[in-house]
Design an enzyme around this catalytic site. Sequence first.
Site, PDB file in Angstrom:
ATOM      1  N   GLN A   2     -11.735 -26.069  -8.209  1.00 37.12           N
ATOM      2  CA  GLN A   2     -11.049 -25.652  -6.973  1.00 37.12           C
ATOM      3  C   GLN A   2     -10.672 -26.825  -6.076  1.00 37.12           C
ATOM      4  OE1 GLN A   2     -12.889 -23.173  -4.129  1.00 37.12           O
ATOM      5  NE2 GLN A   2     -14.892 -24.123  -4.323  1.00 37.12           N
ATOM      6  N   ILE A   3     -11.503 -27.851  -5.999  1.00 37.99           N
ATOM      7  CA  ILE A   3     -11.077 -29.025  -5.218  1.00 37.99           C
ATOM      8  C   ILE A   3      -9.889 -29.690  -5.911  1.00 37.99           C
ATOM      9  CG2 ILE A   3     -11.730 -31.312  -4.381  1.00 37.99           C
ATOM     10  CD1 ILE A   3     -14.565 -30.243  -3.954  1.00 37.99           C
ATOM     11  N   GLY A  49     -12.772 -33.309 -13.005  1.00 29.59           N
ATOM     12  CA  GLY A  49     -12.914 -31.940 -12.490  1.00 29.59           C
ATOM     13  C   GLY A  49     -11.577 -31.397 -12.019  1.00 29.59           C
ATOM     14  N   GLN A  51     -19.326 -41.789 -17.237  1.00 32.30           N
ATOM     15  CA  GLN A  51     -18.086 -42.061 -16.484  1.00 32.30           C
ATOM     16  C   GLN A  51     -18.133 -43.462 -15.869  1.00 32.30           C
ATOM     17  OE1 GLN A  51     -17.240 -38.767 -13.810  1.00 32.30           O
ATOM     18  NE2 GLN A  51     -16.810 -37.374 -15.506  1.00 32.30           N
ATOM     19  N   ALA A  55      -9.510 -29.312 -13.063  1.00 32.41           N
ATOM     20  CA  ALA A  55      -9.218 -27.876 -13.133  1.00 32.41           C
ATOM     21  C   ALA A  55     -10.050 -27.051 -12.156  1.00 32.41           C
ATOM     22  CB  ALA A  55      -9.462 -27.373 -14.555  1.00 32.41           C
ATOM     23  N   ASP A  79     -17.770 -34.459   6.354  1.00 32.75           N
ATOM     24  CA  ASP A  79     -18.738 -34.316   7.444  1.00 32.75           C
ATOM     25  C   ASP A  79     -18.181 -34.937   8.723  1.00 32.75           C
ATOM     26  OD1 ASP A  79     -20.739 -33.332   5.502  1.00 32.75           O
ATOM     27  OD2 ASP A  79     -20.594 -35.371   4.751  1.00 32.75           O
ATOM     28  N   HIS A 121     -24.949 -37.357   2.237  1.00 29.55           N
ATOM     29  CA  HIS A 121     -24.119 -36.141   2.334  1.00 29.55           C
ATOM     30  C   HIS A 121     -25.000 -34.963   1.918  1.00 29.55           C
ATOM     31  CE1 HIS A 121     -21.050 -33.155   1.973  1.00 29.55           C
ATOM     32  NE2 HIS A 121     -21.417 -32.936   0.732  1.00 29.55           N
ATOM     33  N   ARG A 138     -34.673 -30.134  -8.435  1.00 29.51           N
ATOM     34  CA  ARG A 138     -33.872 -31.318  -8.132  1.00 29.51           C
ATOM     35  C   ARG A 138     -33.800 -32.287  -9.319  1.00 29.51           C
ATOM     36  NH1 ARG A 138     -35.225 -35.506  -3.364  1.00 29.51           N
ATOM     37  NH2 ARG A 138     -36.927 -35.989  -4.787  1.00 29.51           N
TER      38      ARG A 138
END
Length: 328
Positions: A15-16, A11, A112, A13, A159, A187, A98
């Site tokens: 924002q994180i 990931g 992965q 690319a 958190d 989380h 969900r």
Amino acid sequence: TRTPVNVTVTGAAGQIGYALLFRIASGHLLGQDVPVKLRLLEIPQGVKAAEGTAMELDDCAFPLLQGIDIFDDPNKGFEGANIGLLVGARPRGPGMERGDLLAANGGIFKPQGKAINDHAADDVKVLVVGNPANTNALIAQAAAPDVPAERFTAMTRLDHNRALSQLSQKTGVPVSEIKKLTIWGNHSATQYPDIFHATVAGKNAAEVVNDEKWLAEDFIPTVAKRGAAIIDARGASSAASAANAAIDHIYSWVNGTPEGDWVSMGIPSDGSYGVPEGLISSFPVTTKDGKYEIVQGLDINEFSRARIDASVKELEEERAAVRELGLI
Ligand code: NAI
């Protein structure tokens, strides 16, 4: 000179990713004396943007950064990985149940996990950031039977840091003088931030606060729902603070926790504190020499017990759901 550590970021690319990569490359993930090689993993649509970020990383001329490679194939992305930061995930779309969300993420974290199993370095350490983080970590772990189970962890450090900051604001004591705070469970909104063993400038935090109503009605929901409050305010989800927490999580795991303090990590349960074995749940941990240990012997009062149990129950339901989907 030291051999560089291979850090794979999925990931990349997103924002994180944008907030994370520069801090890894500048030495904050592992230490100021550890060279790194970045391996960025994206989906094909994300590769071009990742290339743009890589250009900017080049333009920083970071002395510790010894290479950047970009991949859209997990088998290549995780080749030789010593650290895997699994950030990319499938967000919940409108009308998504969900089960759909878990299935979509299974399609990401299962391959992965297998790629980590087959191609990562023997000492690989994995942190799952992408939500639902605990259960995504479980899926990746199940697909990597040759990797020791304890190498798969999920992020609850954001958190933990949020709770530190809230407690600091309530007591007027700087975060540097707050120790032994714990996030238990998932989380998610059911997580339980526990101050009963925490200390504020050396005194018991619950006694300093002495306000159970604040604890139940203010502190706990503020920490648990902080993600939603950030989205409301910023129009986008937490990114820099999430990246910072990922840095903290790996730094603590690799470099150890200071004497007299601990951190929170989502880790496979060994049955401690009544959390069923194998669930990836958040615990208080100390770390040393690249290994973590659950802090033992804490007295869990009734107030805490009910909240830990509720969050653990949610984790059990998520595990049952991914079992049913054949993802673990
Ligand atoms: P984003 O949507 O900005 O970026 C996600 C990136 O992942 C995109 O560039 C996308 O192309 C990529 N991606 C999707 N599937 C992929 C795959 N199979 N392989 C490689 N890359 C893939 O999202 P953002 O804001 O960076 O957040 C990422 C995740 O982190 C989300 O799941 C979010 O919910 C989670 N998160 C977790 C937190 C925690 O405390 N554990 C805190 C904040 C966010």
